[in-house]
Scaffold this motif. Sequence first.
Motif, short mmCIF file in Angstrom:
data_model
loop_
_atom_site.label_atom_id
_atom_site.label_comp_id
_atom_site.label_asym_id
_atom_site.label_seq_id
_atom_site.Cartn_x
_atom_site.Cartn_y
_atom_site.Cartn_z
N LEU A 242 43.51 -13.16 -25.39
CA LEU A 242 43.44 -11.75 -24.99
C LEU A 242 44.76 -11.24 -24.41
O LEU A 242 45.21 -10.11 -24.69
CB LEU A 242 42.34 -11.61 -23.93
N ILE A 243 45.37 -12.05 -23.59
CA ILE A 243 46.56 -11.61 -22.85
C ILE A 243 47.73 -12.49 -23.21
O ILE A 243 47.61 -13.72 -23.28
CB ILE A 243 46.32 -11.67 -21.32
N ARG A 244 48.87 -11.84 -23.49
CA ARG A 244 50.09 -12.60 -23.75
C ARG A 244 50.86 -12.76 -22.45
O ARG A 244 51.31 -11.77 -21.86
CB ARG A 244 50.98 -11.84 -24.75
N PHE A 245 50.95 -13.96 -21.98
CA PHE A 245 51.70 -14.23 -20.74
C PHE A 245 53.11 -14.66 -21.08
O PHE A 245 53.36 -15.27 -22.12
CB PHE A 245 51.02 -15.31 -19.90
N THR B 296 49.37 -1.07 -24.37
CA THR B 296 49.21 -2.31 -23.62
C THR B 296 49.17 -2.00 -22.14
O THR B 296 49.77 -1.02 -21.69
CB THR B 296 50.38 -3.28 -23.88
N ALA B 297 48.45 -2.82 -21.41
CA ALA B 297 48.39 -2.66 -19.97
C ALA B 297 49.07 -3.87 -19.33
O ALA B 297 48.93 -4.98 -19.81
CB ALA B 297 46.94 -2.57 -19.51
N PRO B 298 49.82 -3.64 -18.26
CA PRO B 298 50.47 -4.77 -17.60
C PRO B 298 49.46 -5.66 -16.87
O PRO B 298 48.47 -5.17 -16.34
CB PRO B 298 51.42 -4.09 -16.61
N VAL B 299 49.78 -6.92 -16.85
CA VAL B 299 48.90 -7.88 -16.19
C VAL B 299 49.76 -8.78 -15.32
O VAL B 299 50.89 -9.12 -15.69
CB VAL B 299 48.13 -8.74 -17.24
N LEU C 206 49.42 -12.37 -12.93
CA LEU C 206 48.56 -13.48 -12.53
C LEU C 206 49.20 -14.20 -11.36
O LEU C 206 50.34 -14.67 -11.43
CB LEU C 206 48.37 -14.45 -13.71
N ASP C 207 48.43 -14.21 -10.28
CA ASP C 207 48.93 -14.89 -9.08
C ASP C 207 47.85 -15.90 -8.68
O ASP C 207 46.92 -15.56 -7.96
CB ASP C 207 49.18 -13.86 -7.98
N GLY C 208 47.95 -17.14 -9.21
CA GLY C 208 46.93 -18.12 -8.91
C GLY C 208 45.61 -17.70 -9.49
O GLY C 208 45.50 -17.34 -10.66
N GLN C 209 44.58 -17.63 -8.62
CA GLN C 209 43.25 -17.29 -9.12
C GLN C 209 43.04 -15.80 -9.24
O GLN C 209 41.99 -15.34 -9.62
CB GLN C 209 42.18 -17.92 -8.20
N SER C 210 44.07 -15.03 -8.85
CA SER C 210 43.88 -13.58 -8.81
C SER C 210 44.63 -12.93 -9.96
O SER C 210 45.84 -13.08 -10.13
CB SER C 210 44.36 -13.08 -7.45
N LEU C 211 43.85 -12.19 -10.77
CA LEU C 211 44.41 -11.55 -11.95
C LEU C 211 44.35 -10.04 -11.75
O LEU C 211 43.31 -9.48 -11.41
CB LEU C 211 43.59 -11.94 -13.18
N THR C 212 45.51 -9.36 -11.92
CA THR C 212 45.54 -7.91 -11.74
C THR C 212 45.79 -7.26 -13.09
O THR C 212 46.74 -7.62 -13.78
CB THR C 212 46.65 -7.52 -10.76
N ILE C 213 44.93 -6.31 -13.43
CA ILE C 213 45.08 -5.63 -14.73
C ILE C 213 45.35 -4.15 -14.44
O ILE C 213 44.58 -3.50 -13.73
CB ILE C 213 43.81 -5.76 -15.58
N GLY C 214 46.41 -3.64 -14.98
CA GLY C 214 46.81 -2.26 -14.67
C GLY C 214 46.10 -1.22 -15.50
O GLY C 214 46.72 -0.51 -16.28
N VAL C 215 44.82 -1.08 -15.33
CA VAL C 215 44.07 -0.03 -16.02
C VAL C 215 43.15 0.64 -15.02
O VAL C 215 42.74 0.03 -14.03
CB VAL C 215 43.21 -0.60 -17.18
N PRO D 10 56.21 -16.48 -6.83
CA PRO D 10 56.37 -16.09 -8.24
C PRO D 10 55.02 -15.80 -8.88
O PRO D 10 54.01 -16.40 -8.52
CB PRO D 10 57.05 -17.29 -8.88
N VAL D 11 55.02 -14.82 -9.76
CA VAL D 11 53.79 -14.49 -10.48
C VAL D 11 54.08 -14.54 -11.97
O VAL D 11 55.24 -14.50 -12.41
CB VAL D 11 53.25 -13.10 -10.12
N LEU D 12 53.00 -14.63 -12.72
CA LEU D 12 53.12 -14.67 -14.16
C LEU D 12 52.81 -13.27 -14.71
O LEU D 12 51.78 -12.69 -14.39
CB LEU D 12 52.13 -15.70 -14.70
N HIS D 13 53.73 -12.72 -15.46
CA HIS D 13 53.51 -11.39 -16.04
C HIS D 13 52.97 -11.51 -17.44
O HIS D 13 53.23 -12.48 -18.15
CB HIS D 13 54.83 -10.62 -16.09
N GLY D 14 52.23 -10.52 -17.83
CA GLY D 14 51.71 -10.53 -19.18
C GLY D 14 51.28 -9.14 -19.60
O GLY D 14 51.42 -8.19 -18.82
N THR D 15 50.79 -9.00 -20.79
CA THR D 15 50.31 -7.70 -21.25
C THR D 15 48.95 -7.87 -21.91
O THR D 15 48.67 -8.89 -22.57
CB THR D 15 51.27 -7.08 -22.29
N LEU D 16 48.13 -6.84 -21.73
CA LEU D 16 46.80 -6.81 -22.31
C LEU D 16 46.78 -5.70 -23.34
O LEU D 16 47.12 -4.56 -23.03
CB LEU D 16 45.76 -6.56 -21.21
#
Lengths: 415, 491
Positions: free
Chosen positions: A280-283, A315-318, A320-329, A302-308
């Motif tokens: 689903l998401i390209r990191f 595409t929406a920015p994503v 990932l910081d450990g167990q917490s995933l933020t989706i910009g929608v 550090p966080v992992l960036h990706g797009t949804l």
Amino acid sequence: MNDHAVNLQGVEKRYRARLFGKGIYALRGVDVHIPRGAIFGLLGPNGAGKSTLVKVMMTVIRPTICRGTILGRPVGDRSTLGRMGYLPEHHRFPDYLTAAQVVDYFAAMSGVERATRRARTAELLELVGLKPWANHRIREFSKGMRQRVGIAQSLVCDPELVILDEPTDGVDPVGRRDIRNVLIEQRRRGRTVLLNSHLLSELEMVCDTVAIMVQGKVWAQGTVDSLTRYGQRYIIEALPSTSASVAASAGLDSLAPPPPDNSMLRSIAGAAMVHALSGLIRFQSEPSAPRRQWQPQDPTRPVLHGTLALPSGETAPVELDGQSLTIGVSDPKPVQQVLDAIRRAGMLILSARPIRPGLEELFMKAVTDDTTGMVLGPGANLDAPDAGRFNKSGASAASGSSSHAHSTASTGGVS
Amino acid sequence: MTQIPIPSVTATAAGPRASSGFSLIGRQSLAMLLDAYRELSARKLFWLSMMLSGIVVIAFAVIGINENGVTLLGYEVGLPFSNTKRIAPATFYKLVFQSLGVQIWLTWAATILALVSTAGMIPEFIASGAIETTLSKPISRLRLFLTKYLTSLLFVALQVTVFTFCSFMVIGFRGGSWEFGLFLAIPIVLTVFSYLYCICALLGLITRSAIAALLLTVLVWFSIFIVDAAEKNLLLFRSGYDIAVKMHDEQIAKLQTRLEAAKKEAENPTPPAPPKDSGLTPGQEAATKNVVNNLLGGLTRKPKDPAAASPAAKQTAPAATTTTPAVAPPAPTDADASEEPIERQSRSAREAARATRAADKAATPEEISAQIAEWQTARKGSAETAASLATWHIGVLALKTALPKTGESAELLSRGLFKSDELSQWRDSASENGGGPPINTGKVRVPPRRATRAMEEALKSRSTLWIVGTSMAFQVTILGIACIIFTRRDF
């Protein structure tokens, strides 16, 4: 633009260089539009030019360039001033006068008739809770009480536009609520209020429209909703079932989020999340620290960036910081498939919540330099080359970062 | 109190839009005047100053005058020059009012108090936090500043009005004459104060500090005082030297007449008739000549009787003066010098007297011609000094013209208060020995009183228009600068 109480374009104020030292380019082309009957908040860091702008509007400071109208008349028009109320910042009313005399004096200076003046003074002092103190001298008053006198004074000419510079400065919570109610009442009666404050929570509670000023420019302006839409997002927190068992064996409460310093658990959760969302998401391959989209909890991590990919093709920015995933929608629909994928992977969803950024986050974004991640210091930009000599190109080059921010904000948020 | 509805008055009132421009101006000016009064009455110094004014008036009421001299709380101080025989009670009170009340109390002491208490008004008015609210009212900056300036003069206006009114009552009850001319003191003192206050306002505007404005204003005031004193002294000496030149001219003219006569006598030696035959014996003629010398500006020595100088200075005709009993018969010229008091007897005075005697004694045409040449040389020296003094005086006068004339403006009160001859008798007798040192130049000696008289005449001939006009021009200039600064400043 008759629906605008204030409509200013390209207001500039340059202070000439003194014998020693540089000139200050305090306002660098400010555009402000305040709809009639609205409570308008002006916010920005110290030295952004908020008070200067307000003083230009009240003819206290003579602008270098000023186009536009206030209440349908050009700025600086004397007759308009009788229809405006003003509470200056750090005001000092003559302390040999009583509260009633102060209000009466400024009413007379605004041209209010004697009889009207008397009645209105009494009523306004009651409104701000100073009725028992009406005949006491100002010099006996506390800061908050003086502020209340100032509010009464600013409303005494029944103004169509009230400009309040830091009205809640030094006022206790009860007083703030009182002042807020006075402002809401003004709006109810179709009056326009301009509120200049750095107490963001205050502004958030009453303002319909805000403008954020940074270094002599309006960085963004619009309704609170439209300005904060860019930062609306969903945060999903999930743990892999395996990590839950690891946590249990480590003697930790499996359902509680792992403590931030537990990097092992964070990386396990992160790895599980990447795995679960691989379709689903390209990191990006490497985590990176800078260029945070949202206000970070810990900027050094550090966080992992990706797009949804969204159904619309965008595409929406994503993040990932450990167990917490933020989706910009802001739309909950795309979030559903992410949740489905996580659940399919057998992970434990701890929470999934929409986040609506407040003015504080907006403010922080305004004062943070996009490229360096540095927070701007207070004051006008003194380092600008040639600011003292007002070389237009030099000054605008120096303020390049803020003009960039302005353009992003106006394209992304204000429309 | 949170849910108090907005009062109905606020919602329904027509508001300030309905008011006309004139009533707006009136309302604002009145509000500022009232504010100025409240500001003053909140100051201790204002009431202290009022109290001191009261004390001065009481002191004024305590002083009296009767036929023997001045009384103080009923005690009599015998003064030969100040009693009702010499001066009318009303004139005496007016004089005390003018010289002590106005010249000393109002234009010096009260002015300093007024400056101290009003120096802060402009800096406080423009202080950050205070000026913003006022500037944001529908009033132009120019009008705002000028109204503030004028209302700041209220302090002095109130002080001088109260003081003048009380003095008016005192003179009315004690002197028995109701002198409405006293109220001239109000505009005059106010004008004099405004000369200084405009400087104070400008400096307060520039420095934003009351104490700096005050100190600098006092400095400027002192400079004005110095220029004024310099101008008066230069005028005194200039007048003295002008008189000296005139005295030389007169002596030369006299000698030339005698030369003519001597020449005529040399041509027709037989008749023993005197040149301008007046039917007098030679002895009588000599005496008359001395009278003429004495009175016609030939004051080459200090007169024995000081009173004799007065008619001489007035340059009245000799025939008229001889009828004045005050004039002593001219003493023999040889005795003149020796009869002068020892301390007055300077070398130059003796020389001047000797020169005149030598001129009088010269008989032959050759001797007279030599005398004329001598006098002309002497005249040339005096004339040169007079010319250089005139240059300096004109320079200082030009400087003074540009500055406010505090002293002379205050003096205007005595012009308005006294009739031209009301004080002359008192002044003649009271200030008999006034003036500075005598001026010795060339072959003559100008008595100090004559130069002083000439200076006073010159000062008196300055028109009120010049005094007030040039001072007002100064004030307008200063206020203009202040207005430009005020209207252009970013507060």
